[in-house]
Scaffold this motif. Structure first.
Motif, PDB file in Angstrom:
ATOM      1  N   LEU A   4      39.150  41.807  32.021  1.00 17.18           N
ATOM      2  CA  LEU A   4      38.118  41.659  33.297  1.00 17.18           C
ATOM      3  C   LEU A   4      38.272  40.222  34.369  1.00 17.18           C
ATOM      4  N   MET A   5      39.333  39.593  33.940  1.00 10.87           N
ATOM      5  CA  MET A   5      39.521  38.222  34.687  1.00 10.87           C
ATOM      6  C   MET A   5      40.387  38.704  35.919  1.00 10.87           C
ATOM      7  N   PRO A   6      40.010  38.627  37.116  1.00 15.97           N
ATOM      8  CA  PRO A   6      41.023  38.725  38.233  1.00 15.97           C
ATOM      9  C   PRO A   6      42.126  37.744  38.455  1.00 15.97           C
ATOM     10  N   ASN A   7      43.021  37.770  39.323  1.00 12.84           N
ATOM     11  CA  ASN A   7      44.066  36.862  39.227  1.00 12.84           C
ATOM     12  C   ASN A   7      43.561  35.572  39.999  1.00 12.84           C
ATOM     13  N   LEU A   8      43.815  34.417  39.008  1.00 17.57           N
ATOM     14  CA  LEU A   8      43.226  33.306  39.359  1.00 17.57           C
ATOM     15  C   LEU A   8      44.162  32.374  40.330  1.00 17.57           C
ATOM     16  N   GLU A  18      34.459  25.663  39.304  1.00 21.19           N
ATOM     17  CA  GLU A  18      32.930  26.254  39.330  1.00 21.19           C
ATOM     18  C   GLU A  18      32.778  27.562  38.101  1.00 21.19           C
ATOM     19  N   ARG A  19      33.899  28.099  37.947  1.00 21.46           N
ATOM     20  CA  ARG A  19      33.738  29.372  36.993  1.00 21.46           C
ATOM     21  C   ARG A  19      33.647  28.635  35.762  1.00 21.46           C
ATOM     22  N   ILE A  20      34.445  27.780  35.475  1.00 26.02           N
ATOM     23  CA  ILE A  20      34.314  27.188  34.105  1.00 26.02           C
ATOM     24  C   ILE A  20      33.178  26.624  33.980  1.00 26.02           C
ATOM     25  N   THR A  21      32.407  26.019  34.783  1.00 23.06           N
ATOM     26  CA  THR A  21      31.067  25.377  34.526  1.00 23.06           C
ATOM     27  C   THR A  21      30.042  26.512  34.447  1.00 23.06           C
ATOM     28  N   LYS A  22      30.057  27.561  35.123  1.00 19.35           N
ATOM     29  CA  LYS A  22      29.055  28.684  34.727  1.00 19.35           C
ATOM     30  C   LYS A  22      29.262  29.439  33.585  1.00 19.35           C
ATOM     31  N   LEU A  23      30.635  29.511  32.933  1.00 14.58           N
ATOM     32  CA  LEU A  23      30.677  30.197  31.734  1.00 14.58           C
ATOM     33  C   LEU A  23      30.208  29.145  30.649  1.00 14.58           C
ATOM     34  N   ASN A  24      30.494  27.790  30.899  1.00 14.51           N
ATOM     35  CA  ASN A  24      29.844  27.138  29.839  1.00 14.51           C
ATOM     36  C   ASN A  24      28.323  27.148  29.797  1.00 14.51           C
ATOM     37  N   LEU A  35      28.596  38.620  23.565  1.00 12.33           N
ATOM     38  CA  LEU A  35      28.660  38.017  25.100  1.00 12.33           C
ATOM     39  C   LEU A  35      29.421  36.412  24.991  1.00 12.33           C
ATOM     40  N   ALA A  36      29.191  35.733  23.988  1.00 11.11           N
ATOM     41  CA  ALA A  36      29.776  34.408  23.516  1.00 11.11           C
ATOM     42  C   ALA A  36      31.189  34.619  23.363  1.00 11.11           C
ATOM     43  N   GLN A  37      31.576  35.818  22.615  1.00  9.73           N
ATOM     44  CA  GLN A  37      33.147  36.073  22.531  1.00  9.73           C
ATOM     45  C   GLN A  37      33.791  36.056  23.641  1.00  9.73           C
ATOM     46  N   GLN A  38      33.476  37.089  24.571  1.00 12.57           N
ATOM     47  CA  GLN A  38      33.906  37.347  25.779  1.00 12.57           C
ATOM     48  C   GLN A  38      34.065  36.013  26.511  1.00 12.57           C
ATOM     49  N   LEU A  43      36.930  31.835  29.164  1.00  9.17           N
ATOM     50  CA  LEU A  43      37.328  30.565  29.326  1.00  9.17           C
ATOM     51  C   LEU A  43      38.793  29.946  28.972  1.00  9.17           C
ATOM     52  N   ALA A  44      39.310  30.392  28.184  1.00  6.93           N
ATOM     53  CA  ALA A  44      40.495  30.301  27.651  1.00  6.93           C
ATOM     54  C   ALA A  44      41.545  30.467  28.612  1.00  6.93           C
ATOM     55  N   VAL A  45      41.230  31.666  29.524  1.00  9.47           N
ATOM     56  CA  VAL A  45      42.167  31.914  30.595  1.00  9.47           C
ATOM     57  C   VAL A  45      42.168  30.901  31.724  1.00  9.47           C
ATOM     58  N   LEU A  46      40.675  30.376  32.008  1.00  7.60           N
ATOM     59  CA  LEU A  46      40.422  29.780  32.948  1.00  7.60           C
ATOM     60  C   LEU A  46      41.183  28.353  32.569  1.00  7.60           C
TER      61      LEU A  46
END
Length: 75
Positions: A4-8, A18-24, A35-38, A43-46
């Motif tokens: 589900l993650m686009p090319n970063l 910003e994406r890392i902050t939002k997911l945290n 949802l937490a697992q996803q 986050l691991a990919v980021l």
């Protein structure tokens, strides 16, 4: 890579952070285990992308330092 993650690579460093902050934030507020697992997987990919960029910066700095030290003759 999470499906589900686009090319970063096209993101700026600030956008990546910003994406890392939002997911945290999602992780701190969710009670949904799936949802937490996803979020953890994304986050691991980021974090991997962030580390890749940091490694690239370090390698460029070391290469520049090597060029500089090779051009200085101390003898």
């Amino acid at each position: 890579m999470h499906p589900l993650m686009p090319n970063l690579t096209g993101l700026k460093d600030s956008e990546l952070q910003e994406r890392i902050t939002k997911l945290n934030r999602v992780l701190r507020t969710t009670y949904n285990g799936l949802l937490a697992q996803q979020a953890h997987m994304m986050l691991a990919v980021l974090y991997e992308e962030q580390q890749r960029r940091n490694q690239e910066i370090m390698e460029k700095g070391l290469a520049a330092n090597k060029k500089l030290s090779d051009s200085i003759d101390i003898s």
